[in-house]
Design a protein around this motif. Sequence first.
Motif, short mmCIF file in Angstrom:
data_model
loop_
_atom_site.label_atom_id
_atom_site.label_comp_id
_atom_site.label_asym_id
_atom_site.label_seq_id
_atom_site.Cartn_x
_atom_site.Cartn_y
_atom_site.Cartn_z
N GLY A 1 44.45 104.14 -58.35
CA GLY A 1 44.38 105.00 -59.52
C GLY A 1 43.02 105.67 -59.64
N VAL A 2 41.97 104.92 -59.31
CA VAL A 2 40.61 105.47 -59.36
C VAL A 2 40.44 106.51 -58.25
CG1 VAL A 2 38.16 104.93 -59.19
CG2 VAL A 2 39.67 103.45 -60.50
N VAL A 3 41.03 106.26 -57.08
CA VAL A 3 40.98 107.26 -56.00
C VAL A 3 41.58 108.57 -56.49
CG1 VAL A 3 41.91 107.88 -53.72
CG2 VAL A 3 40.93 105.61 -54.09
N ALA A 4 42.72 108.51 -57.17
CA ALA A 4 43.35 109.72 -57.70
C ALA A 4 42.47 110.38 -58.75
CB ALA A 4 44.72 109.39 -58.29
N LEU A 5 41.83 109.59 -59.58
CA LEU A 5 40.93 110.10 -60.62
C LEU A 5 39.71 110.79 -59.99
CD1 LEU A 5 40.39 110.22 -63.69
CD2 LEU A 5 39.28 107.98 -63.46
N VAL A 6 39.14 110.18 -58.97
CA VAL A 6 38.01 110.78 -58.25
C VAL A 6 38.46 112.09 -57.59
CG1 VAL A 6 36.44 110.51 -56.27
CG2 VAL A 6 36.75 108.63 -57.90
N THR A 7 39.65 112.11 -57.03
CA THR A 7 40.18 113.32 -56.40
C THR A 7 40.28 114.46 -57.41
OG1 THR A 7 41.38 112.03 -54.74
CG2 THR A 7 42.15 114.29 -55.13
N ARG A 8 40.75 114.16 -58.62
CA ARG A 8 40.84 115.20 -59.65
C ARG A 8 39.46 115.69 -60.07
NH1 ARG A 8 44.83 111.69 -61.38
NH2 ARG A 8 43.65 110.92 -63.16
N CYS A 9 38.51 114.76 -60.18
CA CYS A 9 37.14 115.16 -60.53
C CYS A 9 36.49 115.94 -59.39
CB CYS A 9 36.30 113.93 -60.88
SG CYS A 9 36.71 113.21 -62.47
N GLU A 10 36.83 115.60 -58.18
CA GLU A 10 36.32 116.32 -57.03
C GLU A 10 36.87 117.75 -57.00
OE1 GLU A 10 35.15 114.52 -52.72
OE2 GLU A 10 37.25 114.37 -53.29
N ALA A 11 38.15 117.89 -57.34
CA ALA A 11 38.77 119.22 -57.39
C ALA A 11 38.11 120.09 -58.46
CB ALA A 11 40.27 119.10 -57.65
N GLY A 12 37.62 119.47 -59.51
CA GLY A 12 36.92 120.19 -60.57
C GLY A 12 35.44 120.38 -60.29
#
Length: 114
Positions: A52-63
Amino acid sequence: MRRYERFSENAVQAEGITPLQYLLLLHIKGFPGREWATVGDLAERLQAKQHGVVALVTRCEAGELVVRRTNAEDRRRVEVHLLPKGEALLTRLAAVHRAELRALQGVFTIPNLA
């Protein structure tokens, strides 16, 4: 307390991120002793599953708020660093939160327990 939580949720959403993304950024910024955190560090602090944190980091990385970097000493370890856009966002939100806390001064009282 809930009034402040609602305020915070609205403030971060007005910046285009979720409250959980905000918490992730805060945990990276405030990680003791270094300017980055691993996904495992963040999962522990957020009390969340690593995937879940990997997905959260991915979204923050996209932003463009964070970036992942391989650790120089241990290439299996991935560091999550704040980018300038993430730093600027935290600075803006800190100012807004500080102002709200000042506005709430005196609202919370502790009853006399004696």
